[in-house]
Design a protein around this motif. Structure first.
Motif, short mmCIF file in Angstrom:
data_model
loop_
_atom_site.label_atom_id
_atom_site.label_comp_id
_atom_site.label_asym_id
_atom_site.label_seq_id
_atom_site.Cartn_x
_atom_site.Cartn_y
_atom_site.Cartn_z
N PRO A 72 63.97 -24.22 -47.27
CA PRO A 72 64.23 -25.56 -47.31
C PRO A 72 65.19 -25.85 -48.33
O PRO A 72 65.86 -26.99 -47.21
N GLY A 73 65.34 -25.57 -49.27
CA GLY A 73 66.72 -25.72 -49.86
C GLY A 73 68.27 -25.59 -49.85
O GLY A 73 69.16 -26.02 -49.45
N GLN A 74 67.70 -24.10 -49.67
CA GLN A 74 69.03 -23.74 -48.29
C GLN A 74 69.83 -24.18 -47.57
O GLN A 74 70.65 -24.88 -46.99
N ILE A 75 68.21 -25.25 -46.27
CA ILE A 75 68.81 -25.51 -44.88
C ILE A 75 68.93 -27.00 -45.60
O ILE A 75 70.24 -27.94 -45.05
N MET A 76 68.32 -27.30 -46.49
CA MET A 76 69.66 -29.12 -46.98
C MET A 76 70.78 -29.18 -48.02
O MET A 76 71.57 -29.53 -47.82
N SER A 77 71.13 -27.75 -48.70
CA SER A 77 72.30 -27.63 -49.04
C SER A 77 73.35 -27.12 -48.43
O SER A 77 73.80 -28.68 -48.42
N ALA A 78 72.96 -27.20 -47.32
CA ALA A 78 73.54 -26.62 -46.47
C ALA A 78 74.23 -27.57 -45.47
O ALA A 78 75.61 -27.92 -45.46
N VAL A 79 73.40 -28.54 -45.15
CA VAL A 79 73.50 -29.48 -44.24
C VAL A 79 74.17 -30.58 -44.89
O VAL A 79 75.95 -30.65 -44.51
N GLU A 88 79.84 -32.42 -46.80
CA GLU A 88 81.08 -32.56 -48.43
C GLU A 88 82.71 -32.55 -47.71
O GLU A 88 83.77 -32.50 -48.89
N VAL A 89 83.22 -32.01 -46.84
CA VAL A 89 83.99 -31.65 -46.61
C VAL A 89 85.02 -32.22 -45.38
O VAL A 89 84.44 -32.93 -44.54
N ASP A 90 86.60 -33.25 -45.37
CA ASP A 90 86.62 -33.27 -44.59
C ASP A 90 86.91 -32.71 -43.18
O ASP A 90 86.95 -33.63 -42.34
N HIS A 91 87.37 -31.46 -43.64
CA HIS A 91 87.34 -30.90 -42.22
C HIS A 91 86.95 -29.43 -42.19
O HIS A 91 86.82 -28.01 -43.33
N ARG A 131 86.93 -26.82 -40.83
CA ARG A 131 87.09 -25.22 -40.49
C ARG A 131 87.81 -25.08 -41.44
O ARG A 131 88.13 -24.04 -41.62
N GLU A 132 87.72 -25.64 -42.75
CA GLU A 132 88.27 -25.55 -44.35
C GLU A 132 87.86 -24.47 -44.76
O GLU A 132 87.51 -24.15 -45.58
N LEU A 133 86.32 -24.87 -44.21
CA LEU A 133 85.32 -23.70 -45.12
C LEU A 133 85.61 -22.40 -45.10
O LEU A 133 84.72 -22.30 -43.95
N THR A 134 86.22 -21.20 -45.79
CA THR A 134 85.43 -20.43 -45.38
C THR A 134 84.24 -19.87 -45.88
O THR A 134 83.66 -20.31 -46.15
N ASP A 135 84.61 -18.09 -45.37
CA ASP A 135 83.22 -18.07 -45.95
C ASP A 135 82.96 -18.23 -47.25
O ASP A 135 82.44 -18.10 -47.34
N VAL A 136 84.10 -17.43 -47.67
CA VAL A 136 84.35 -17.24 -49.26
C VAL A 136 83.58 -18.49 -49.61
O VAL A 136 83.05 -18.67 -50.64
N ALA A 137 84.73 -20.08 -49.56
CA ALA A 137 83.87 -21.22 -49.69
C ALA A 137 83.00 -21.41 -49.53
O ALA A 137 81.56 -21.67 -49.88
N ILE A 138 81.89 -21.42 -48.46
CA ILE A 138 80.57 -21.76 -47.95
C ILE A 138 80.12 -20.60 -48.99
O ILE A 138 78.84 -21.23 -49.66
N ARG A 139 79.87 -19.54 -49.14
CA ARG A 139 79.11 -18.76 -50.09
C ARG A 139 79.74 -19.14 -51.48
O ARG A 139 78.79 -19.63 -52.66
N GLU A 140 80.30 -19.76 -51.93
CA GLU A 140 80.45 -20.41 -53.01
C GLU A 140 79.80 -21.95 -53.05
O GLU A 140 79.43 -21.72 -54.65
N ARG A 141 80.22 -21.80 -52.59
CA ARG A 141 79.82 -23.82 -52.91
C ARG A 141 77.82 -23.48 -52.33
O ARG A 141 77.20 -24.43 -52.19
N MET A 142 77.07 -21.97 -51.73
CA MET A 142 75.58 -22.11 -51.08
C MET A 142 75.41 -21.17 -52.83
O MET A 142 74.37 -21.36 -52.77
N SER A 143 75.82 -21.23 -53.95
CA SER A 143 75.39 -20.33 -54.68
C SER A 143 74.38 -20.87 -55.82
O SER A 143 74.14 -20.13 -56.42
N GLY A 144 74.29 -21.87 -55.55
CA GLY A 144 73.16 -22.80 -56.07
C GLY A 144 71.37 -22.73 -55.73
O GLY A 144 71.11 -23.00 -56.17
#
Lengths: 730, 152
Positions: free
Chosen positions: B102-109, B114-117, B119-132
């Motif tokens: 549930p926390g992963q999904i709420m965080s991912a949604v 959080e971003v304007d575009h 497609r700017e969310l590269t895999d590296v960016a997603i991993r970093e932003r999901m690391s909490g």
């Protein structure tokens, strides 16, 4: 809805995924009951000594407090099953037995109140006065005792003396913790003088046996439920003190009681993976053939709690080193060092994950010393039988794993020289190791019931085994849907309840190999019974029609898996080859894993979706073992330096690269069970740490032998190397 | 009385002022989807949305949430229609034990908002932003695959 039935080996959709993504899966701490009271625990802040006095006056006066249990008023509690195999307890003594303290984190009181906030506040008001005694919390400070079990074959001494090439190295592993994300939780509830417990456990029957003996009831009057468990990795095998005390408090209060461990309590009161120091001595021929292997382990254990512990636990490092490679002379000795810490317990691949760290690391060093490719060295020493007992493996395809893994990884392009691959500010390194885990199987019973509904049938599969996230719900559904040719949506699976048919603990990667064949056997019985109602042997007719003809609204059958026996002709073992790429920035001491390939021989895979996830999960666990995880204790006070998730570091999203896993197809181990499957829960972790260390050596030429491979260690090793080479020049 | 708006419903609760938002949701509203993995804001299992942003509910006090819109995993689906992120988690098998899910999904949604575009969310960016959001089972590669699927 699909109308085709899934097949064993194909990818199914995890059948409990929907309730998990909607937050509807109920874990122990989610259970709410009318009149529920909440418990908070008071733990010992001293590592050894005794309680001089406990003053509960202020706590008792706090709002909402219902009960405070200490060793003065805990009341009688029966002996725990100790060594009889029915259940396992963390401590050999019942909780709150007396005034003695054996480790920091030991429970000294439990406060029960109307709300969790009130309980936590009152727990902070309990004043405990201790008399401290000397303690030891560092394995290097303790006295070892040699275990009697010392497997050997051939003459190690002679081979080590005479061999043209020898290696003598010490590898170490720290105290690590399974640290499941769900903290241990228990809700105990007395219903008409019978006990019902919702628990976070990987073994409902073990819990039942311990609780029944402790509270003095026959087992059938204790029911334990664990339909969903939030991970375990070994941490929830042992029935712990808080579970027993919840039952005591609920009986006393005549109200259900919930207790949830705080994260700090998980890390201090629940047994960790024992620290190890492992000396590996190798003797080899110039072509790399092993002539002798001596494995001397020191691992820690619990101190004597004043009663004989017939379920002691130490890290069984030599189980894998004695069997894996062809080697005429072998010897293992094991010294255990008692420490004032919670009794060590099982953590994913106990023995394999630590033993292979040492052995595979030493083999990588031997390969470098002999200018051999590490993979070629493994092939040279490959054994198609258990090297210690000599029993041939019934199904063994490790060579194909090496070959396939090397191909997927691109291993043939590896330049063996360290510092041969530069990328930006980093050096790249490639390493590999063998993964290995024994095939385990225990007696299990699974009931399959086929109900006649309006125009179709519905199957219900039930067994007491627990799905820890491992995929057991899905795997049993796949086995039954496959055996009865049903869409998977027509199958319901019930798990984690002592009222269901007997099933072993979920541990040792044993559950699939135990329960899947039993489920299949039950289905075969049902098939035979129902097919007898066909008019002609080749009549095409569905189960619904056959139930109508039989005049039955349901049929059910129980299938069983039998126990292993010593006289089996074959050995059963899973294997794998793991390849890792790391990126090392020496100036920062930083190691990142950038690529992992794992190819496994695990027999017949039951469900591809959950198997893939389990193998990946094992690899991620290995990344944590290799780079991050260690519980450090302050030698002055015996306290953990960091009993939280900001200090005990688990791998995060950012630590984990793409992971490529594959398993060999068409290799069922049919001498092991009728499905031909072996478990997959643990093998993924086993070769990762040594493969990472091997890759680090390949990247920058520095050999690290102490886990975890933290930046400070890498920087120190680089500095030592620089000093050494300066010394050589000077 | 503490007023809470959760998943579009208004609640008035008599709460101990020490009650965290997480405990209010779990113990007082029966919304047990958000989990308590550490109670210290270190694991992310308790992640919910407060006014559309992801928040660690174990570190928020319930009394401080007046006037805010709280959404939990139980409020994410529209009736029987799962949110695309929930569907993607199922399709990519982005979970094992389900405790952090549930926390992963709420965080991912929330991350995708959080971003304007996107497609700017590269895999590296997603991993970093999901690391909490920790997943001890190690389903990270599948979680990343699920987020990628919804991103595009």
């Amino acid at each position: 809805m699909s109308t085709t039935s899934p097949r064993i080996g194909g990818p199914a959709e995890r059948i409990d995924a929907r309730i998990k993504v909607t937050g509807q899966a109920r874990y122990a701490a989610d259970v709410a009951l009318p009149g529920l009271a909440h418990a908070a625990l008071v733990d010992s802040p001293v590592a050894c000594g005794r309680i001089v006095a406990i003053d509960t006056t202020r706590a008792e006066q706090a709002a909402g407090v219902l009960l405070i249990l200490t060793h003065h008023n805990r009341g009688p509690l029966g002996d725990l099953p100790n060594g009889d195999g029915t259940g396992l307890t963390a401590d050999p003594r019942p909780p709150l037995a007396d005034d003695r303290i054996y480790y920091r984190g030991q429970l000294v009181a439990m406060v029960v109140a109307e709300s969790p906030e009130q309980a936590a506040h009152a727990a902070a008001l309990v004043e405990v006065f201790y008399e401290k005694a000397p303690f030891v919390v560092d394995i290097d400070d303790g006295e070892g005792t040699r275990l009697a079990d010392a497997p050997r074959r051939g003459d190690c001494d002679a081979a080590l003396r005479a061999a043209p090439v020898t290696l003598d190295v010490v590898y170490s592993t720290p105290i690590q913790h399974p640290c499941p994300l769900e903290p241990h939780a228990t809700v105990a509830h007395w219903v008409d003088h019978d006990l019902v417990v919702y628990d976070s456990t990987q073994w409902v029957r073990g819990d039942q046996a311990v609780l029944a003996q402790a509270v003095g009831l026959p087992r059938e009057r204790v029911r334990v439920l664990a339909p969903f468990v939030g991970g375990s990795f070994g941490a929830k095998v042992f029935t712990a003190a808080h579970t027993l005390l919840a039952a005591v408090a609920a009986r006393r209060l005549e109200r259900p009681v919930k207790v949830v461990l705080r994260r700090a309590e998980v890390l201090t009161a629940v047994g960790p993976r024992a620290a190890t120091r492992q000396r590996i001595q190798l003797a080899a021929a110039p072509d790399g053939r092993l002539l002798a292997l001596r494995h001397h382990t020191r691992s820690h254990c619990a101190v004597d709690h004043g009663v004989a512990d017939r379920d002691p636990f130490y890290e069984p490092t030599s189980g894998v080193t004695r069997t894996l490679y062809a080697c005429p002379a072998y010897e293992a000795v094991h010294d255990i060092v008692p420490l004032h810490l919670a009794k060590p317990g099982w953590m994913r691949a106990p023995g394999e994950a630590t033993g292979l760290w040492a052995l595979e690391g030493a083999l990588d060093e031997l390969a470098c010393a002999l200018h051999l490719d590490p993979l070629a060295l493994r092939l040279r020493n490959h054994s198609s039988r258990d090297a210690h007992t000599g029993k041939p493996y019934a199904s063994e395809h490790l060579r194909e794993c090496y070959e396939r893994g090397a191909e997927r990884f691109g291993w043939a392009r590896r330049d063996p020289r360290p510092r041969s691959m530069r990328e930006g500010d980093a050096w790249l390194g490639w390493g590999m190791a063998t993964a290995a885990h024994p095939g385990n199987r225990d007696p299990a019973s699974v009931c399959v019931r086929l109900d006649r509904e309006h125009d179709r049938v519905h199957a219900t599969v039930s067994t007491a085994g627990v799905d820890l996230g491992t995929g057991m719900y899905t795997m049993l559904a796949v086995v039954v849907a496959d055996a009865l040719d049903l869409p998977i949506e027509w199958v319901t699976v019930e798990l984690g309840d002592t009222r269901l048919p007997q099933c072993p603990m979920t541990g040792g990667s044993n559950l699939t190999a135990s329960a899947a064949p039993a489920a299949q056997a039950a289905c075969l019985q049902l098939r035979r019974r129902l097919l007898s109602f066909r008019r002609t042997p080749d009549e095409s007719v569905d189960w619904h029609e056959l139930l109508v003809r039989a005049g039955l609204d349901h049929v059910e059958a129980v299938g069983t898996t039998d126990a292993r026996h010593a006289g089996e002709a074959h050995a059963h073992h899973s294997f794998g080859a793991q390849f890792v790429e790391v990126r090392v920035v020496p100036e920062l001491g930083r190691i990142r894993v950038t690529r992992v390939v794992g190819v496994f021989d695990v027999g017949q895979v039951v469900d591809a979706t959950t198997t893939r996830n389990q193998l990946i999960g094992g690899i991620v666990f290995g990344v944590g073992q290799a780079l991050l995880e260690q519980l450090v204790h302050d030698p002055v006070h015996g306290l953990p330096v960091h009993a939280d998730l900001a200090g005990y570091l688990l791998p995060t999203h950012a630590d984990v690269p793409e992971i490529d896993v594959e398993w060999l197809g068409g290799v069922p181990d049919l001498a092991f069970n009728s499905v031909g499957c072996r478990g997959v829960g643990e093998i993924g972790i086993t070769g990762i740490a040594p493969a990472i260390a091997s890759a680090v050596h390949h990247a920058i030429g520095v050999r690290l032998r102490d886990l975890p491979l933290t930046p400070d260690r890498l920087l120190a090793a680089l500095a030592a190397e620089a000093d050494e080479s300066a010394g050589r020049r000077g | 009385m503490v007023r809470l708006t959760v998943n579009g419903e208004h609640h008035e609760l008599a709460l101990d002022p020490r009650t965290t938002l997480l405990d209010a949701l779990r113990d007082h509203l029966g919304l047990t989807g958000a989990k308590k993995g550490c109670d210290h804001g270190q694991c992310g299992a308790c992640t919910v949305h407060v006014d559309g942003r992801r928040v660690l509910s174990c570190l928020a006090l319930a009394v401080a949430q007046r006037g805010r819109e709280i959404m939990t995993i139980e409020g994410l689906a529209l009736g029987a229609h799962l949110h695309p992120m929930q569907l993607a988690f199922i399709e990519c098998d982005a979970l094992q034990c389900g405790f952090c899910t549930p926390g992963q999904i709420m965080s991912a949604v929330a991350l995708l908002a959080e971003v304007d575009h996107r497609r700017e969310l590269t895999d590296v960016a997603i991993r970093e932003r999901m690391s909490g959001n920790l997943c001890r089972c190690g389903a990270y590669p599948n979680i990343l695959a699920a987020i990628r699927r919804v991103r595009t």
